[in-house]
Design a protein around this motif. Structure first.
Motif, mmCIF file in Angstrom:
data_model
loop_
_atom_site.group_PDB
_atom_site.id
_atom_site.type_symbol
_atom_site.label_atom_id
_atom_site.label_comp_id
_atom_site.label_asym_id
_atom_site.label_seq_id
_atom_site.Cartn_x
_atom_site.Cartn_y
_atom_site.Cartn_z
ATOM 1 N N ARG A 1 0.798 -1.223 0.000
ATOM 2 C CA ARG A 1 0.000 0.000 0.000
ATOM 3 C C ARG A 1 0.827 1.268 0.000
ATOM 4 N NH1 ARG A 1 -5.092 -1.411 3.852
ATOM 5 N NH2 ARG A 1 -5.658 -3.268 2.708
ATOM 6 N N ASP A 2 2.120 1.177 0.309
ATOM 7 C CA ASP A 2 2.899 2.410 0.437
ATOM 8 C C ASP A 2 3.770 2.718 -0.768
ATOM 9 O OD1 ASP A 2 4.488 0.243 1.064
ATOM 10 O OD2 ASP A 2 5.507 1.219 2.717
ATOM 11 N N ASP B 1 3.624 9.594 2.818
ATOM 12 C CA ASP B 1 4.743 10.434 3.261
ATOM 13 C C ASP B 1 5.906 10.424 2.269
ATOM 14 O OD1 ASP B 1 3.309 10.987 5.529
ATOM 15 O OD2 ASP B 1 4.426 9.594 6.810
ATOM 16 N N LEU B 2 6.021 9.376 1.489
ATOM 17 C CA LEU B 2 7.101 9.253 0.510
ATOM 18 C C LEU B 2 6.598 9.466 -0.920
ATOM 19 C CD1 LEU B 2 8.896 6.133 2.014
ATOM 20 C CD2 LEU B 2 9.651 8.513 2.121
#
Length: 178
Positions: free
Chosen positions: A12-13, A72-73
């Motif tokens: 998910r990231d 955040d990334l």
């Protein structure tokens, strides 16, 4: 392209997509420290940016791709991979690939995700199998990741890699059918 259903859902990231020209500075930012360390790839440690770009940039039916962060990334290139035919002519139906992850993002499954993506891309491009010619045996995290994705070690060439800290270690030849 999503990771193969046999390898589970996409994390998910981050997302994986084909690389663009504008990704090159970030890709070099990943390749350079890995190449300079000389612990996991058989590239010369003094490979130049131009040599790396020529070697890592792949054309169809292969491709160069990146894992790009979300949240955040958002937009940060976390890792990169490249896919190409392992050989020409009668061997061109077997793919080969390589993956590098930024040191700040290692151990998060990015390399495994890049490999899963390349398996799907190779299958879609008509390749029948994938072969890794030189997996450094001391790179145990990578060996375990590739094995979890169905690769098997067919052979180990003893002392074929001169590791900067460990000395001479073996190189695995790994393979899986698509």
């Amino acid at each position: 392209m999503n990771a193969s259903t046999e390898t589970g859902p996409r994390p998910r990231d981050w997302d994986i997509r084909p690389a663009t020209e504008t990704d090159w500075p970030a890709i070099w930012g990943i390749l350079e420290p890995v190449v300079r360390a000389g612990e996991t790839f058989t590239w010369d440690r003094d490979t130049t940016v131009d040599q790396a770009r020529e070697r890592w940039s792949t054309q169809a039916p292969g491709q160069t791709f990146v894992a790009v962060g979300r949240g955040d990334l958002d937009g940060v290139v976390l890792g990169t991979g490249e896919l190409h035919a392992n050989q020409g002519g009668g061997g061109s139906h077997v793919a080969n690939a390589g993956y590098m992850v930024h040191p700040d993002h290692g151990g998060k499954g990015v390399a495994r995700g890049l490999c899963a993506y390349s398996l799907d891309a190779a299958r879609a491009a008509g390749f029948r199998a994938m072969q890794f010619n030189a997996v450094v045996e001391s790179n145990v995290r990578a060996v375990a990741a590739w094995q979890s994705l169905g690769f098997e070690v067919l052979a180990t060439i003893p002392e074929a890699f001169n590791h900067p800290q460990l000395g001479y270690v073996g190189l695995h030849l790994m393979y899986r059918k698509l």
